[in-house]
Design a protein around this motif. Structure first.
Motif, short mmCIF file in Angstrom:
data_model
loop_
_atom_site.label_atom_id
_atom_site.label_comp_id
_atom_site.label_asym_id
_atom_site.label_seq_id
_atom_site.Cartn_x
_atom_site.Cartn_y
_atom_site.Cartn_z
N HIS A 141 23.79 31.16 10.74
CA HIS A 141 24.18 30.84 9.45
C HIS A 141 25.34 30.23 9.32
CE1 HIS A 141 25.01 31.82 5.17
NE2 HIS A 141 23.72 31.84 5.05
N MET A 142 25.71 29.29 8.24
CA MET A 142 27.04 28.67 8.22
C MET A 142 27.84 29.61 8.26
SD MET A 142 26.87 25.61 8.30
CE MET A 142 28.38 24.57 7.90
N SER A 143 28.02 30.73 7.31
CA SER A 143 29.03 31.57 7.19
C SER A 143 29.52 32.35 8.50
CB SER A 143 28.63 32.69 6.25
OG SER A 143 28.64 32.07 4.78
N ASP A 144 28.37 32.17 9.46
CA ASP A 144 28.89 32.83 10.81
C ASP A 144 29.73 31.92 11.71
OD1 ASP A 144 27.77 35.20 9.94
OD2 ASP A 144 25.64 34.64 10.82
N HIS A 145 29.86 30.67 11.40
CA HIS A 145 30.69 29.87 12.27
C HIS A 145 32.18 30.14 11.64
CE1 HIS A 145 27.63 27.19 13.87
NE2 HIS A 145 26.95 27.45 13.03
N VAL A 146 32.65 31.38 12.33
CA VAL A 146 33.89 31.78 11.97
C VAL A 146 35.21 30.79 12.46
CG1 VAL A 146 33.09 34.20 11.38
CG2 VAL A 146 34.02 33.63 13.71
N ASP A 147 34.96 30.16 13.50
CA ASP A 147 36.10 29.40 13.92
C ASP A 147 35.94 27.91 13.98
OD1 ASP A 147 37.48 31.43 15.18
OD2 ASP A 147 36.01 31.62 16.90
N ILE A 148 35.14 27.66 12.55
CA ILE A 148 34.72 26.31 12.38
C ILE A 148 35.97 25.38 12.22
CG2 ILE A 148 34.33 26.24 9.80
CD1 ILE A 148 31.65 24.84 10.56
N GLY A 149 36.99 25.83 11.78
CA GLY A 149 38.21 25.28 11.40
C GLY A 149 38.64 24.64 12.79
N ALA A 150 38.69 25.33 13.89
CA ALA A 150 39.29 24.82 15.09
C ALA A 150 38.51 23.53 15.55
CB ALA A 150 39.31 25.99 16.17
N GLN A 151 37.29 23.48 15.07
CA GLN A 151 36.44 22.34 15.42
C GLN A 151 36.95 20.96 14.85
OE1 GLN A 151 32.75 25.47 15.46
NE2 GLN A 151 32.24 23.36 15.27
N VAL A 152 37.48 20.95 13.68
CA VAL A 152 37.66 19.84 12.80
C VAL A 152 39.14 19.64 12.63
CG1 VAL A 152 35.29 19.89 11.92
CG2 VAL A 152 37.13 21.03 10.81
N SER A 153 39.98 20.47 12.66
CA SER A 153 41.45 20.17 12.36
C SER A 153 42.28 19.57 13.43
CB SER A 153 42.02 21.55 11.84
OG SER A 153 43.27 21.61 11.74
N VAL A 154 43.45 18.97 12.98
CA VAL A 154 44.33 18.60 14.10
C VAL A 154 44.98 19.77 14.84
CG1 VAL A 154 45.21 16.46 12.59
CG2 VAL A 154 46.27 18.77 12.39
N ASP A 155 45.31 19.32 16.08
CA ASP A 155 45.94 20.36 16.94
C ASP A 155 47.51 20.52 16.64
OD1 ASP A 155 43.48 20.88 18.18
OD2 ASP A 155 44.05 19.30 19.61
N SER A 156 48.00 19.81 16.02
CA SER A 156 49.71 19.83 15.95
C SER A 156 49.73 18.89 14.59
CB SER A 156 50.23 19.49 17.09
OG SER A 156 50.04 18.25 17.45
N VAL A 157 50.98 19.12 14.24
CA VAL A 157 51.42 18.47 12.90
C VAL A 157 51.37 16.63 13.17
CG1 VAL A 157 53.04 18.02 10.98
CG2 VAL A 157 52.83 20.23 12.29
N GLU A 158 51.00 16.05 12.08
CA GLU A 158 50.80 14.75 12.24
C GLU A 158 51.40 14.15 10.96
OE1 GLU A 158 46.86 13.26 13.13
OE2 GLU A 158 46.83 14.27 14.98
N THR A 159 52.40 13.26 10.90
CA THR A 159 53.10 12.63 9.72
C THR A 159 52.57 11.28 9.52
OG1 THR A 159 54.73 13.98 10.21
CG2 THR A 159 55.25 12.32 8.60
N TYR A 160 52.29 11.00 8.27
CA TYR A 160 51.82 9.65 7.83
C TYR A 160 53.00 9.20 6.75
CZ TYR A 160 47.04 10.48 9.46
OH TYR A 160 45.86 10.85 10.10
N ASN A 161 53.35 7.90 6.86
CA ASN A 161 54.29 7.20 5.93
C ASN A 161 55.59 7.87 5.95
OD1 ASN A 161 54.79 5.07 4.14
ND2 ASN A 161 54.17 6.59 2.37
N GLU A 162 56.22 8.20 7.07
CA GLU A 162 57.43 9.07 7.26
C GLU A 162 58.49 8.51 6.29
OE1 GLU A 162 58.28 10.10 11.02
OE2 GLU A 162 59.59 11.96 10.22
N ASP A 163 58.66 7.05 5.96
CA ASP A 163 59.70 6.64 5.22
C ASP A 163 59.26 6.42 3.89
OD1 ASP A 163 61.22 6.59 7.70
OD2 ASP A 163 60.46 4.62 8.24
N GLY A 164 58.40 6.88 3.52
CA GLY A 164 57.90 6.77 2.04
C GLY A 164 58.94 7.34 1.20
N ASP A 165 58.91 6.66 0.04
CA ASP A 165 59.80 7.33 -1.07
C ASP A 165 59.29 8.04 -2.03
OD1 ASP A 165 61.96 5.32 -0.44
OD2 ASP A 165 60.99 3.76 -1.52
N GLY A 166 58.04 8.41 -1.81
CA GLY A 166 57.34 9.51 -2.84
C GLY A 166 57.28 10.82 -2.34
N ALA A 167 56.57 11.64 -3.13
CA ALA A 167 56.61 12.96 -2.87
C ALA A 167 56.47 13.42 -1.05
CB ALA A 167 55.48 13.80 -3.74
#
Ligand code: GLN
Length: 348
Positions: A141-167
Protein backbone atom coordinates in the motif's frame (compact mmCIF):
# COMPACT_ATOMS: atom_id res chain seq x y z
CA UNK A 1 -0.35 -12.12 -29.42
CA UNK A 2 0.05 -10.57 -26.02
CA UNK A 3 3.56 -10.29 -24.61
CA UNK A 4 2.61 -8.19 -21.58
CA UNK A 5 0.17 -8.53 -18.70
CA UNK A 6 -1.30 -6.02 -16.28
CA UNK A 7 -2.70 -7.55 -13.07
CA UNK A 8 -5.12 -5.49 -10.99
CA UNK A 9 -6.40 -5.99 -7.46
CA UNK A 10 -8.87 -8.86 -7.44
CA UNK A 11 -6.46 -10.81 -9.71
CA UNK A 12 -7.92 -9.54 -12.95
CA UNK A 13 -5.28 -9.73 -15.69
CA UNK A 14 -5.39 -7.57 -18.83
CA UNK A 15 -3.35 -8.47 -21.90
CA UNK A 16 -1.18 -5.84 -23.56
CA UNK A 17 1.86 -5.25 -25.77
CA UNK A 18 5.31 -4.88 -24.20
CA UNK A 19 6.99 -1.54 -25.06
CA UNK A 20 9.72 -1.63 -22.42
CA UNK A 21 10.40 -5.04 -20.88
CA UNK A 22 10.54 -6.13 -17.25
CA UNK A 23 8.40 -6.87 -14.23
CA UNK A 24 7.17 -4.19 -11.87
CA UNK A 25 4.55 -3.27 -9.28
CA UNK A 26 3.03 -0.18 -7.77
CA UNK A 27 -0.19 1.66 -7.04
CA UNK A 28 -1.92 2.19 -10.38
CA UNK A 29 -3.26 5.70 -10.94
CA UNK A 30 -4.40 7.63 -14.00
CA UNK A 31 -3.76 11.11 -15.35
CA UNK A 32 -6.06 12.83 -17.80
CA UNK A 33 -3.28 15.17 -18.99
CA UNK A 34 -3.00 15.30 -22.78
CA UNK A 35 0.39 17.03 -22.79
CA UNK A 36 3.31 17.02 -20.41
CA UNK A 37 4.20 13.33 -20.45
CA UNK A 38 7.94 14.09 -20.02
CA UNK A 39 7.22 16.27 -16.98
CA UNK A 40 4.86 13.68 -15.47
CA UNK A 41 7.24 10.79 -16.05
CA UNK A 42 10.08 12.66 -14.30
CA UNK A 43 7.93 13.99 -11.42
CA UNK A 44 9.20 12.41 -8.17
CA UNK A 45 5.62 12.46 -6.82
CA UNK A 46 4.94 9.36 -8.97
CA UNK A 47 7.54 7.24 -7.13
CA UNK A 48 6.14 3.73 -6.40
CA UNK A 49 3.17 4.27 -8.72
CA UNK A 50 2.19 2.90 -12.12
CA UNK A 51 1.04 5.74 -14.30
CA UNK A 52 -1.80 5.17 -16.76
CA UNK A 53 -2.39 7.89 -19.35
CA UNK A 54 -6.06 8.23 -20.29
CA UNK A 55 -5.08 10.32 -23.34
CA UNK A 56 -4.65 7.71 -26.08
CA UNK A 57 -1.37 8.76 -27.74
CA UNK A 58 1.68 9.50 -25.62
CA UNK A 59 4.96 10.65 -27.15
CA UNK A 60 3.74 12.59 -30.19
CA UNK A 61 6.17 15.50 -29.70
CA UNK A 62 9.28 13.52 -28.76
CA UNK A 63 11.40 13.37 -25.63
CA UNK A 64 13.49 16.38 -24.62
CA UNK A 65 15.58 16.68 -21.50
CA UNK A 66 14.79 20.40 -21.16
CA UNK A 67 11.32 19.35 -20.12
CA UNK A 68 12.42 16.88 -17.43
CA UNK A 69 11.57 17.65 -13.80
CA UNK A 70 14.30 15.38 -12.42
CA UNK A 71 17.17 13.28 -13.72
CA UNK A 72 15.24 10.00 -13.84
CA UNK A 73 11.85 8.47 -14.52
CA UNK A 74 9.86 8.02 -11.30
CA UNK A 75 6.77 5.91 -11.98
CA UNK A 76 7.59 2.20 -11.60
CA UNK A 77 5.66 1.39 -14.77
CA UNK A 78 3.78 3.09 -17.61
CA UNK A 79 0.49 2.18 -19.29
CA UNK A 80 -0.99 3.88 -22.36
CA UNK A 81 -3.18 3.08 -25.36
CA UNK A 82 -0.30 3.89 -27.71
CA UNK A 83 3.27 4.86 -26.82
CA UNK A 84 5.51 6.25 -29.57
CA UNK A 85 8.90 4.65 -30.18
CA UNK A 86 10.62 7.73 -28.69
CA UNK A 87 8.94 7.28 -25.34
CA UNK A 88 9.19 3.48 -25.38
CA UNK A 89 12.95 3.66 -26.05
CA UNK A 90 13.43 6.25 -23.33
CA UNK A 91 11.53 4.10 -20.78
CA UNK A 92 13.46 1.01 -21.82
CA UNK A 93 16.77 2.84 -21.38
CA UNK A 94 15.59 3.87 -17.90
CA UNK A 95 14.61 0.29 -17.04
CA UNK A 96 10.97 1.22 -16.49
CA UNK A 97 8.54 -1.37 -17.87
CA UNK A 98 5.88 0.02 -20.21
CA UNK A 99 2.89 -1.48 -22.02
CA UNK A 100 0.38 -0.33 -24.62
CA UNK A 101 -2.30 -1.73 -26.99
CA UNK A 102 -4.83 -2.23 -24.22
CA UNK A 103 -8.09 -0.50 -23.41
CA UNK A 104 -7.01 2.17 -20.95
CA UNK A 105 -10.65 3.30 -20.59
CA UNK A 106 -11.25 -0.03 -18.89
CA UNK A 107 -8.45 0.58 -16.36
CA UNK A 108 -9.57 4.17 -15.72
CA UNK A 109 -13.17 3.04 -15.16
CA UNK A 110 -12.02 0.36 -12.75
CA UNK A 111 -9.92 2.87 -10.77
CA UNK A 112 -12.82 5.34 -10.70
CA UNK A 113 -15.17 2.63 -9.39
CA UNK A 114 -12.82 0.87 -6.98
CA UNK A 115 -10.22 3.52 -6.15
CA UNK A 116 -6.48 3.61 -6.79
CA UNK A 117 -5.29 0.03 -6.43
CA UNK A 118 -2.27 -2.25 -6.38
CA UNK A 119 -0.99 -3.44 -9.74
CA UNK A 120 1.62 -5.83 -11.14
CA UNK A 121 3.05 -5.77 -14.67
CA UNK A 122 5.07 -8.31 -16.61
CA UNK A 123 6.27 -7.30 -20.08
CA UNK A 124 8.55 -8.91 -22.67
CA UNK A 125 8.91 -12.15 -24.65
CA UNK A 126 9.03 -14.41 -21.57
CA UNK A 127 6.38 -12.61 -19.52
CA UNK A 128 3.50 -14.66 -18.12
CA UNK A 129 0.21 -13.84 -16.43
CA UNK A 130 1.56 -15.44 -13.29
CA UNK A 131 4.56 -13.05 -13.29
CA UNK A 132 2.15 -10.12 -13.29
CA UNK A 133 0.09 -11.71 -10.51
CA UNK A 134 3.23 -12.38 -8.44
CA UNK A 135 4.18 -8.70 -8.75
CA UNK A 136 0.65 -7.68 -7.75
CA UNK A 137 0.75 -9.90 -4.66
CA UNK A 138 4.08 -8.36 -3.58
CA UNK A 139 2.79 -4.79 -3.98
CA UNK A 140 2.59 -2.62 -0.85
CA UNK A 141 0.00 0.00 0.00
CA UNK A 142 1.30 3.53 -0.71
CA UNK A 143 1.20 4.49 2.97
CA UNK A 144 3.45 1.52 3.83
CA UNK A 145 6.37 3.01 1.88
CA UNK A 146 7.58 4.66 5.06
CA UNK A 147 11.07 5.54 3.74
CA UNK A 148 9.89 6.94 0.42
CA UNK A 149 11.45 10.34 1.19
CA UNK A 150 14.94 8.81 1.10
CA UNK A 151 14.25 7.51 -2.43
CA UNK A 152 13.59 10.93 -3.90
CA UNK A 153 15.31 13.61 -1.80
CA UNK A 154 18.78 15.15 -2.15
CA UNK A 155 21.43 13.57 0.11
CA UNK A 156 22.95 16.86 1.21
CA UNK A 157 22.18 20.57 0.94
CA UNK A 158 22.29 22.08 -2.55
CA UNK A 159 22.23 25.83 -3.14
CA UNK A 160 20.83 27.57 -6.22
CA UNK A 161 21.48 31.23 -7.12
CA UNK A 162 23.83 31.81 -4.19
CA UNK A 163 24.45 35.45 -5.16
CA UNK A 164 20.79 36.30 -5.73
CA UNK A 165 19.38 39.52 -4.27
CA UNK A 166 16.03 38.08 -3.27
CA UNK A 167 14.71 36.18 -0.27
CA UNK A 168 16.59 33.26 1.26
CA UNK A 169 14.44 30.17 0.90
CA UNK A 170 14.95 26.90 2.80
CA UNK A 171 13.25 24.38 0.55
CA UNK A 172 12.67 20.96 2.09
CA UNK A 173 13.03 18.46 -0.74
CA UNK A 174 10.42 15.76 -0.24
CA UNK A 175 10.76 14.94 -3.95
CA UNK A 176 10.73 18.44 -5.44
CA UNK A 177 10.06 19.07 -9.12
CA UNK A 178 12.91 21.03 -10.72
CA UNK A 179 10.61 23.79 -11.90
CA UNK A 180 9.79 24.73 -8.30
CA UNK A 181 13.45 25.67 -7.79
CA UNK A 182 13.44 27.35 -11.22
CA UNK A 183 10.36 29.40 -10.36
CA UNK A 184 12.02 30.68 -7.17
CA UNK A 185 15.38 31.36 -8.83
CA UNK A 186 13.68 33.26 -11.69
CA UNK A 187 12.43 35.61 -9.01
CA UNK A 188 16.00 35.99 -7.71
CA UNK A 189 15.54 33.97 -4.52
CA UNK A 190 18.56 32.22 -3.01
CA UNK A 191 17.35 28.64 -2.67
CA UNK A 192 18.90 26.15 -0.23
CA UNK A 193 17.49 22.70 -0.94
CA UNK A 194 17.53 20.47 2.16
CA UNK A 195 17.10 16.70 2.49
CA UNK A 196 13.57 15.63 3.51
CA UNK A 197 14.85 14.74 7.00
CA UNK A 198 16.86 17.93 7.66
CA UNK A 199 17.01 19.03 11.29
CA UNK A 200 16.24 22.41 12.75
CA UNK A 201 19.97 23.05 13.16
CA UNK A 202 20.64 22.39 9.47
CA UNK A 203 17.99 24.86 8.39
CA UNK A 204 18.88 27.49 11.01
CA UNK A 205 22.38 27.68 9.51
CA UNK A 206 21.01 29.53 6.44
CA UNK A 207 18.75 31.88 8.44
CA UNK A 208 15.83 31.52 6.02
CA UNK A 209 13.23 34.17 5.13
CA UNK A 210 10.84 31.41 4.03
CA UNK A 211 10.44 27.71 4.83
CA UNK A 212 9.08 25.92 1.76
CA UNK A 213 7.90 22.29 1.82
CA UNK A 214 7.94 20.70 -1.63
CA UNK A 215 5.73 18.22 -3.39
CA UNK A 216 6.57 14.54 -2.99
CA UNK A 217 5.37 10.95 -3.26
CA UNK A 218 3.27 8.78 -0.99
CA UNK A 219 1.60 9.50 2.32
CA UNK A 220 2.36 12.89 3.93
CA UNK A 221 2.41 11.15 7.32
CA UNK A 222 5.70 9.57 6.27
CA UNK A 223 7.33 13.03 6.23
CA UNK A 224 7.31 13.66 9.98
CA UNK A 225 10.67 15.44 10.09
CA UNK A 226 9.47 18.08 7.62
CA UNK A 227 6.43 18.49 9.87
CA UNK A 228 8.70 19.11 12.85
CA UNK A 229 10.42 21.91 10.94
CA UNK A 230 7.01 23.45 10.26
CA UNK A 231 6.15 23.28 13.98
CA UNK A 232 9.50 24.86 14.86
CA UNK A 233 9.34 27.71 12.37
CA UNK A 234 5.63 28.60 12.33
CA UNK A 235 5.20 32.21 13.42
CA UNK A 236 8.94 32.93 13.13
CA UNK A 237 9.28 32.75 9.34
CA UNK A 238 6.61 32.53 6.63
CA UNK A 239 5.71 29.06 5.37
CA UNK A 240 4.85 27.83 1.88
CA UNK A 241 3.98 24.40 0.54
CA UNK A 242 3.03 22.71 -2.71
CA UNK A 243 0.98 19.51 -2.88
CA UNK A 244 2.59 17.15 -0.33
CA UNK A 245 3.89 20.39 1.18
CA UNK A 246 0.34 21.59 1.86
CA UNK A 247 -0.48 18.23 3.44
CA UNK A 248 2.64 18.25 5.66
CA UNK A 249 1.93 21.81 6.83
CA UNK A 250 -1.70 20.93 7.68
CA UNK A 251 -0.70 17.79 9.59
CA UNK A 252 1.96 19.68 11.54
CA UNK A 253 -0.46 22.42 12.57
CA UNK A 254 -3.13 20.16 14.03
CA UNK A 255 -4.93 19.19 10.83
CA UNK A 256 -5.47 15.82 9.24
CA UNK A 257 -4.94 14.22 5.84
CA UNK A 258 -6.66 11.23 4.28
CA UNK A 259 -6.36 9.07 1.19
CA UNK A 260 -8.73 9.97 -1.66
CA UNK A 261 -10.60 7.42 -3.79
CA UNK A 262 -8.50 7.96 -6.90
CA UNK A 263 -7.12 11.47 -6.52
CA UNK A 264 -6.65 14.30 -9.00
CA UNK A 265 -4.16 13.95 -11.84
CA UNK A 266 -4.39 16.11 -14.93
CA UNK A 267 -3.91 19.60 -16.32
CA UNK A 268 -7.44 21.00 -16.23
CA UNK A 269 -8.57 20.81 -12.61
CA UNK A 270 -10.72 23.88 -11.81
CA UNK A 271 -9.98 25.69 -8.55
CA UNK A 272 -12.09 28.47 -7.03
CA UNK A 273 -10.58 31.13 -4.79
CA UNK A 274 -13.17 31.71 -2.07
CA UNK A 275 -12.03 35.29 -1.44
CA UNK A 276 -12.21 36.53 -5.04
CA UNK A 277 -14.56 33.88 -6.50
CA UNK A 278 -12.15 33.63 -9.42
CA UNK A 279 -11.64 30.17 -10.96
CA UNK A 280 -8.26 29.09 -12.33
CA UNK A 281 -7.28 25.95 -14.21
CA UNK A 282 -4.56 23.95 -12.50
CA UNK A 283 -2.19 21.04 -12.91
CA UNK A 284 -2.58 18.35 -10.28
CA UNK A 285 -1.10 15.06 -9.16
CA UNK A 286 -2.20 13.86 -5.76
CA UNK A 287 -3.88 10.92 -4.06
CA UNK A 288 -4.11 12.29 -0.50
CA UNK A 289 -5.94 15.40 0.62
CA UNK A 290 -6.37 17.61 3.67
CA UNK A 291 -9.49 16.32 5.47
CA UNK A 292 -9.25 18.85 8.31
CA UNK A 293 -7.03 21.97 8.10
CA UNK A 294 -6.85 22.39 11.90
CA UNK A 295 -7.51 25.65 13.75
CA UNK A 296 -4.67 27.77 12.33
CA UNK A 297 -5.36 27.43 8.62
CA UNK A 298 -8.25 28.80 6.55
CA UNK A 299 -9.33 27.01 3.41
CA UNK A 300 -9.07 29.81 0.82
CA UNK A 301 -9.37 27.78 -2.38
CA UNK A 302 -11.39 24.68 -3.24
CA UNK A 303 -11.66 22.23 -6.12
CA UNK A 304 -14.77 23.03 -8.14
CA UNK A 305 -15.44 19.33 -8.85
CA UNK A 306 -15.39 17.95 -5.31
CA UNK A 307 -14.85 20.88 -2.90
CA UNK A 308 -11.58 19.49 -1.50
CA UNK A 309 -9.15 22.11 -0.13
CA UNK A 310 -6.80 23.50 -2.78
CA UNK A 311 -5.35 26.42 -0.84
CA UNK A 312 -4.70 27.00 2.87
CA UNK A 313 -3.63 30.32 4.32
CA UNK A 314 -3.01 32.26 7.49
CA UNK A 315 -2.28 35.95 6.89
CA UNK A 316 -1.10 36.64 10.45
CA UNK A 317 1.32 33.74 10.61
CA UNK A 318 2.36 34.14 6.95
CA UNK A 319 1.34 30.78 5.50
CA UNK A 320 0.30 30.02 1.90
CA UNK A 321 0.00 26.46 0.62
CA UNK A 322 -1.45 24.93 -2.55
CA UNK A 323 -2.63 21.40 -3.24
CA UNK A 324 -2.14 21.87 -7.00
CA UNK A 325 1.09 22.65 -8.88
CA UNK A 326 1.49 26.41 -9.44
CA UNK A 327 4.90 25.86 -11.07
CA UNK A 328 2.78 24.61 -14.00
CA UNK A 329 5.06 22.14 -15.73
CA UNK A 330 3.10 20.92 -17.56
CA UNK A 331 0.01 22.98 -17.36
CA UNK A 332 -1.86 26.20 -17.55
CA UNK A 333 0.07 29.15 -16.14
CA UNK A 334 -2.93 30.62 -14.30
CA UNK A 335 -1.43 30.27 -10.84
CA UNK A 336 2.25 31.27 -11.27
CA UNK A 337 1.47 34.31 -9.09
CA UNK A 338 1.77 31.98 -6.08
CA UNK A 339 5.55 32.37 -6.25
CA UNK A 340 5.29 36.17 -6.23
CA UNK A 341 2.94 35.98 -3.26
CA UNK A 342 5.10 33.70 -1.13
CA UNK A 343 8.29 35.64 -1.91
CA UNK A 344 6.54 38.94 -1.11
CA UNK A 345 5.62 37.41 2.25
CA UNK A 346 9.26 36.35 2.77
CA UNK A 347 10.58 39.83 1.97
CA UNK A 348 8.17 41.69 4.24
N1 GLN B 1 2.42 15.83 -6.08
C1 GLN B 1 2.46 15.61 -4.79
O1 GLN B 1 3.16 16.27 -4.02
C2 GLN B 1 1.64 14.46 -4.28
C3 GLN B 1 1.41 14.49 -2.79
C4 GLN B 1 1.02 13.17 -2.19
N2 GLN B 1 2.03 12.19 -2.45
C5 GLN B 1 -0.31 12.71 -2.73
O2 GLN B 1 -0.39 11.78 -3.50
O3 GLN B 1 -1.31 13.28 -2.37
Amino acid sequence: MADAYVALEGDRVIEARARAPGTTRGEVVFTTAYTGYEESLTDPSYEEQILTFSYPLIGNYGVREERFEDDRVHPRGVVARELTDDVAEWLESEGVPAVDHLDTRDIVTEIRDEGAMKCGIAAGPDATKQDALDELHDCKHMSDHVDIGAQVSVDSVETYNEDGDGATVALVDCGAKGSIMDSLVERDAVVHVFPYDASEGDVAAVDPDLLFISNGPGDPENFGQAGELVETYVGDVPLAGICLGQQVVANALGGETEKMEFGHRGVNQPVRDLRTNKVVMTTQNHGYTVADPGDDLDVTQVNVNDDTPEGLENDDLGIITRQYHPEANPGPHDSLGFFDDVLAMAEE
